[in-house]
Design a protein around this motif. Sequence first.
Motif, short mmCIF file in Angstrom:
data_model
loop_
_atom_site.label_atom_id
_atom_site.label_comp_id
_atom_site.label_asym_id
_atom_site.label_seq_id
_atom_site.Cartn_x
_atom_site.Cartn_y
_atom_site.Cartn_z
N SER A 115 -18.67 -64.93 48.33
CA SER A 115 -18.35 -66.33 48.04
C SER A 115 -18.30 -66.60 46.54
O SER A 115 -17.42 -67.32 46.06
CB SER A 115 -19.39 -67.24 48.71
N ALA A 116 -19.24 -66.00 45.81
CA ALA A 116 -19.24 -66.18 44.36
C ALA A 116 -17.98 -65.60 43.74
O ALA A 116 -17.39 -66.18 42.82
CB ALA A 116 -20.48 -65.53 43.76
N LEU A 117 -17.54 -64.44 44.25
CA LEU A 117 -16.31 -63.83 43.75
C LEU A 117 -15.09 -64.68 44.09
O LEU A 117 -14.16 -64.80 43.30
CB LEU A 117 -16.15 -62.42 44.32
N GLY A 118 -15.11 -65.27 45.29
CA GLY A 118 -13.95 -66.03 45.76
C GLY A 118 -13.86 -67.44 45.22
O GLY A 118 -12.80 -68.06 45.27
N ILE A 119 -14.96 -67.96 44.70
CA ILE A 119 -14.96 -69.33 44.15
C ILE A 119 -15.16 -69.31 42.64
O ILE A 119 -14.29 -69.69 41.87
CB ILE A 119 -16.05 -70.19 44.82
N LEU A 120 -16.33 -68.86 42.22
CA LEU A 120 -16.71 -68.98 40.81
C LEU A 120 -16.00 -67.97 39.91
O LEU A 120 -15.37 -68.33 38.91
CB LEU A 120 -18.22 -68.84 40.68
N VAL A 121 -16.08 -66.69 40.28
CA VAL A 121 -15.44 -65.66 39.45
C VAL A 121 -13.93 -65.85 39.43
O VAL A 121 -13.28 -65.71 38.38
CB VAL A 121 -15.82 -64.25 39.94
N ALA A 122 -13.36 -66.17 40.60
CA ALA A 122 -11.90 -66.39 40.66
C ALA A 122 -11.48 -67.56 39.79
O ALA A 122 -10.43 -67.52 39.14
CB ALA A 122 -11.46 -66.61 42.10
N SER A 123 -12.30 -68.62 39.74
CA SER A 123 -11.97 -69.77 38.88
C SER A 123 -11.95 -69.35 37.41
O SER A 123 -11.05 -69.75 36.66
CB SER A 123 -12.99 -70.89 39.11
N TYR A 124 -12.95 -68.57 37.01
CA TYR A 124 -12.96 -68.10 35.62
C TYR A 124 -11.76 -67.19 35.36
O TYR A 124 -11.11 -67.28 34.31
CB TYR A 124 -14.25 -67.36 35.29
N ARG A 125 -11.49 -66.29 36.30
CA ARG A 125 -10.37 -65.35 36.14
C ARG A 125 -9.07 -66.11 35.88
O ARG A 125 -8.35 -65.84 34.91
CB ARG A 125 -10.23 -64.49 37.39
#
Length: 263
Positions: A115-125
């Motif tokens: 979930s962190a990869l799909g929401i937070l990290v993806a937003s930063y990316r």
Amino acid sequence: MKLDNSVSAVVTGGASGLGRASAQALASVGVKVAIFDMNEEGGQAVANEIGGTFHKVNIMDEAGAEAGFAAARAANGQERILVHCAQVSKGGKTVAKDRETGGFKRFSTEDYEFSALGILVASYRMASMSALGMASLEPLEDGERGCITLTASAAAQDAQIGQVAYGSCKAGVNGLVLPIARDLMDIGVRCNSIMPGIFATPPMLAVKDRAPQIFEGLAASVPFPKRLGKPEEFGSLVLELNRNTYFNGQAIRLDGAIRMPPR
């Protein structure tokens, strides 16, 4: 920022829901829109409808995202606008009853990380990749080069039971906004987030078909107006955030004044 056909935009999650409404709103004022989504059929249909381009992009894949931006820029020029609506996550309580064993089980670290990869990290990316491209643009009035809009959620502030990953990661999206805005101030790129409440997107409309009484209860829970949000209302706010250069570093609720109960 003046919105017209001299401006290009990238909208993630543009095949449906809030992303689609954002793409439609931007295209309605002449902006050239590139849609990023994994749904090829839906994304291409929206692109055809608005005269934009579609690019199959997995927001969790670094190389794929870079390739998507390159393709969009080849088609429409360097974007001045990013609207990031796409996200993936999993739900579950921190500790819950295990129906199989009769004991307890926890929401796994792996599911939280996903979930962190799909929401937070993806937003930063997506925000950082877009900002890097925007830095090369000629500045507009006030020295502005671009604007980034991230999608958080009302759950960022009042997440419900079973939303430990979704709520905390959406809160993290809001946490990105001010430091990104400050990091990018010298190149004239703004960053804001929208926290939508309960909107009439495809998942919610599926609830209406499957359990109309639940849908009606959700609508009645909104103080005013007593209905779910319309995706086009989200799109309207996207336009204003891009037009009004003084919006920067803000996390804005769009929710009819609802405050979510624990369950």
